[in-house]
Design a protein around this motif. Sequence first.
Motif, PDB file in Angstrom:
ATOM      1  N   ARG B  12       0.837  -1.203   0.000  1.00 44.42           N
ATOM      2  CA  ARG B  12       0.000   0.000   0.000  1.00 44.42           C
ATOM      3  C   ARG B  12       0.878   1.262   0.000  1.00 44.42           C
ATOM      4  O   ARG B  12       0.626   2.207  -0.744  1.00 44.42           O
ATOM      5  CB  ARG B  12      -0.877  -0.037   1.260  1.00 44.42           C
ATOM      6  N   PHE B  13       1.935   1.281   0.827  1.00 44.09           N
ATOM      7  CA  PHE B  13       2.820   2.442   0.881  1.00 44.09           C
ATOM      8  C   PHE B  13       3.587   2.593  -0.434  1.00 44.09           C
ATOM      9  O   PHE B  13       3.819   3.712  -0.891  1.00 44.09           O
ATOM     10  CB  PHE B  13       3.828   2.308   2.035  1.00 44.09           C
ATOM     11  N   THR B  14       4.001   1.460  -1.012  1.00 45.99           N
ATOM     12  CA  THR B  14       4.725   1.532  -2.284  1.00 45.99           C
ATOM     13  C   THR B  14       3.857   2.192  -3.351  1.00 45.99           C
ATOM     14  O   THR B  14       4.309   3.080  -4.075  1.00 45.99           O
ATOM     15  CB  THR B  14       5.153   0.127  -2.758  1.00 45.99           C
ATOM     16  N   ASP B  15       2.577   1.784  -3.434  1.00 46.49           N
ATOM     17  CA  ASP B  15       1.689   2.356  -4.451  1.00 46.49           C
ATOM     18  C   ASP B  15       1.461   3.846  -4.217  1.00 46.49           C
ATOM     19  O   ASP B  15       1.516   4.652  -5.137  1.00 46.49           O
ATOM     20  CB  ASP B  15       0.357   1.599  -4.465  1.00 46.49           C
ATOM     21  N   LEU B  16       1.213   4.198  -2.956  1.00 44.71           N
ATOM     22  CA  LEU B  16       0.981   5.604  -2.603  1.00 44.71           C
ATOM     23  C   LEU B  16       2.200   6.470  -2.953  1.00 44.71           C
ATOM     24  O   LEU B  16       2.073   7.542  -3.554  1.00 44.71           O
ATOM     25  CB  LEU B  16       0.709   5.686  -1.094  1.00 44.71           C
ATOM     26  N   GLU B  34      14.592  10.376  -6.304  1.00 35.20           N
ATOM     27  CA  GLU B  34      13.483   9.435  -6.138  1.00 35.20           C
ATOM     28  C   GLU B  34      13.617   8.659  -4.825  1.00 35.20           C
ATOM     29  O   GLU B  34      12.648   8.504  -4.085  1.00 35.20           O
ATOM     30  CB  GLU B  34      13.429   8.458  -7.329  1.00 35.20           C
ATOM     31  N   GLU B  35      14.834   8.217  -4.517  1.00 34.94           N
ATOM     32  CA  GLU B  35      15.030   7.440  -3.295  1.00 34.94           C
ATOM     33  C   GLU B  35      14.718   8.255  -2.045  1.00 34.94           C
ATOM     34  O   GLU B  35      14.023   7.789  -1.147  1.00 34.94           O
ATOM     35  CB  GLU B  35      16.471   6.889  -3.215  1.00 34.94           C
ATOM     36  N   SER B  36      15.184   9.523  -2.022  1.00 32.43           N
ATOM     37  CA  SER B  36      14.924  10.297  -0.795  1.00 32.43           C
ATOM     38  C   SER B  36      13.453  10.697  -0.725  1.00 32.43           C
ATOM     39  O   SER B  36      12.881  10.795   0.361  1.00 32.43           O
ATOM     40  CB  SER B  36      15.877  11.490  -0.690  1.00 32.43           C
ATOM     41  N   CYS B  37      12.821  10.880  -1.879  1.00 36.71           N
ATOM     42  CA  CYS B  37      11.378  11.160  -1.874  1.00 36.71           C
ATOM     43  C   CYS B  37      10.608   9.968  -1.307  1.00 36.71           C
ATOM     44  O   CYS B  37       9.709  10.125  -0.478  1.00 36.71           O
ATOM     45  CB  CYS B  37      10.892  11.499  -3.283  1.00 36.71           C
ATOM     46  N   LEU B  38      10.967   8.752  -1.729  1.00 37.12           N
ATOM     47  CA  LEU B  38      10.291   7.546  -1.228  1.00 37.12           C
ATOM     48  C   LEU B  38      10.456   7.410   0.292  1.00 37.12           C
ATOM     49  O   LEU B  38       9.491   7.134   1.014  1.00 37.12           O
ATOM     50  CB  LEU B  38      10.860   6.293  -1.910  1.00 37.12           C
ATOM     51  N   THR B  39      11.695   7.623   0.776  1.00 43.81           N
ATOM     52  CA  THR B  39      11.945   7.514   2.219  1.00 43.81           C
ATOM     53  C   THR B  39      11.118   8.543   2.984  1.00 43.81           C
ATOM     54  O   THR B  39      10.405   8.196   3.936  1.00 43.81           O
ATOM     55  CB  THR B  39      13.455   7.740   2.512  1.00 43.81           C
ATOM     56  N   ASN B  40      11.178   9.816   2.556  1.00 42.59           N
ATOM     57  CA  ASN B  40      10.397  10.866   3.219  1.00 42.59           C
ATOM     58  C   ASN B  40       8.897  10.577   3.143  1.00 42.59           C
ATOM     59  O   ASN B  40       8.159  10.844   4.088  1.00 42.59           O
ATOM     60  CB  ASN B  40      10.674  12.234   2.588  1.00 42.59           C
TER      61      ASN B  40
ATOM     62  N   VAL E  46      10.870   1.275   0.364  1.00 42.24           N
ATOM     63  CA  VAL E  46       9.722   1.426   1.261  1.00 42.24           C
ATOM     64  C   VAL E  46       9.786   0.381   2.371  1.00 42.24           C
ATOM     65  O   VAL E  46       9.585   0.686   3.550  1.00 42.24           O
ATOM     66  CB  VAL E  46       8.399   1.289   0.468  1.00 42.24           C
ATOM     67  N   SER E  47      10.082  -0.848   1.991  1.00 39.57           N
ATOM     68  CA  SER E  47      10.148  -1.949   2.937  1.00 39.57           C
ATOM     69  C   SER E  47      11.209  -1.691   4.013  1.00 39.57           C
ATOM     70  O   SER E  47      10.949  -1.813   5.215  1.00 39.57           O
ATOM     71  CB  SER E  47      10.469  -3.216   2.144  1.00 39.57           C
ATOM     72  N   ARG E  48      12.406  -1.300   3.566  1.00 45.07           N
ATOM     73  CA  ARG E  48      13.509  -1.019   4.485  1.00 45.07           C
ATOM     74  C   ARG E  48      13.148   0.118   5.449  1.00 45.07           C
ATOM     75  O   ARG E  48      13.344   0.012   6.656  1.00 45.07           O
ATOM     76  CB  ARG E  48      14.741  -0.620   3.658  1.00 45.07           C
ATOM     77  N   THR E  49      12.568   1.203   4.901  1.00 44.82           N
ATOM     78  CA  THR E  49      12.209   2.360   5.723  1.00 44.82           C
ATOM     79  C   THR E  49      11.150   1.988   6.760  1.00 44.82           C
ATOM     80  O   THR E  49      11.241   2.359   7.933  1.00 44.82           O
ATOM     81  CB  THR E  49      11.651   3.489   4.822  1.00 44.82           C
ATOM     82  N   TYR E  50      10.156   1.235   6.320  1.00 44.71           N
ATOM     83  CA  TYR E  50       9.067   0.848   7.217  1.00 44.71           C
ATOM     84  C   TYR E  50       9.576  -0.073   8.319  1.00 44.71           C
ATOM     85  O   TYR E  50       9.248   0.106   9.500  1.00 44.71           O
ATOM     86  CB  TYR E  50       7.969   0.167   6.404  1.00 44.71           C
ATOM     87  N   MET E  51      10.403  -1.078   7.938  1.00 41.89           N
ATOM     88  CA  MET E  51      10.912  -2.028   8.922  1.00 41.89           C
ATOM     89  C   MET E  51      11.763  -1.331   9.979  1.00 41.89           C
ATOM     90  O   MET E  51      11.695  -1.678  11.152  1.00 41.89           O
ATOM     91  CB  MET E  51      11.742  -3.125   8.237  1.00 41.89           C
ATOM     92  N   SER E  52      12.556  -0.331   9.556  1.00 43.22           N
ATOM     93  CA  SER E  52      13.424   0.323  10.543  1.00 43.22           C
ATOM     94  C   SER E  52      12.590   1.212  11.481  1.00 43.22           C
ATOM     95  O   SER E  52      13.001   1.488  12.598  1.00 43.22           O
ATOM     96  CB  SER E  52      14.518   1.135   9.850  1.00 43.22           C
TER      97      SER E  52
END
Lengths: 65, 65, 65, 55, 55, 55
Positions: B12-16, B34-40, E46-52
């Motif tokens: 769900r988070f990946t899609d959002l 893109e990576e820092s946007c996904l993390t944030n 996403v998986s890594r961020t969520y798990m941490s």
Amino acid sequence: QAQAKLQASIQRFTDLCWDKCMSSKPSTTLSRAEESCLTNCVERFLDSSLHMVKELENKRAQLSS
Amino acid sequence: QAQAKLQASIQRFTDLCWDKCMSSKPSTTLSRAEESCLTNCVERFLDSSLHMVKELENKRAQLSS
Amino acid sequence: QAQAKLQASIQRFTDLCWDKCMSSKPSTTLSRAEESCLTNCVERFLDSSLHMVKELENKRAQLSS
Amino acid sequence: AQALMNSSTERCFTKCVPSPSSSLSSYEQACLSKCLDRYMDAFNVVSRTYMSRIS
Amino acid sequence: AQALMNSSTERCFTKCVPSPSSSLSSYEQACLSKCLDRYMDAFNVVSRTYMSRIS
Amino acid sequence: AQALMNSSTERCFTKCVPSPSSSLSSYEQACLSKCLDRYMDAFNVVSRTYMSRIS
């Protein structure tokens, strides 16, 4: 249950291709352009799906070799 | 079953965050932006979720006092 | 279980009408315009649903006569 | 209530945090609080309207 | 993995095949391959961020 | 058939009743009828195409 899964797939493709192919105001009959768009949409979606599954399998094969 | 729920949340988070962060044409590698946007996006979504749950609990506490 | 189905319908209508009726920035209170839009949205959605079910039944009656 | 929280969080996050940065600003937090209130209002209006139709 | 394939296929089809014609072009196929790679990357970030966060 | 009605109603309501007022106009009703017919057409084309692919 296989029947229900089949119905759900057809439903999902109809919704996906409806948004891509149908004109904004509903017409009195299905136009030729709409019909061929719907057919191409389903066919290409299935092609895309197969292409991506194959890619994934190649990747797995590389990892385990 | 907890495993399935966890997978569903990550999906769900990946899609959002995919819709928010990824460029319209797929690039050859994941860019830094893109990576820092996904993390944030994931971090701030979880912050937002916590914030809203807390708000709801405050409201319930006020009603029952 | 009927309770769960009812909740799911209300949830579904709220999401549908939220996208149609609510201003892009959340306001401090629900405005009169937003409230009447929400009411009309639910009422007209139910009217539309009834209209379409009736159409479908007419079609079935014609086919079986 | 789980479905309601999921749905309101997704809608309010989209409205209030269009470009997620390294922390939630106080402006974004205030927006989320108001958005949750409005979502609950909308849920109640929809619920009342629907119940009066089917009863 | 079924949900992941459904979701990535829908998103990549939308991005890479905006006007479906009578066959998939090699350009569209290359786009789908790259898009799948990026979807997997996104899933992993996403998986890594969520798990941490939850551990 | 429940899923089909839910999905067609949502799509046709969005197309035909963009600004819901105090009643459904005859124009909106005619639009809904045509939209339902086209949704059924689309469902049949998709169904036929899919069945011929997997058989």
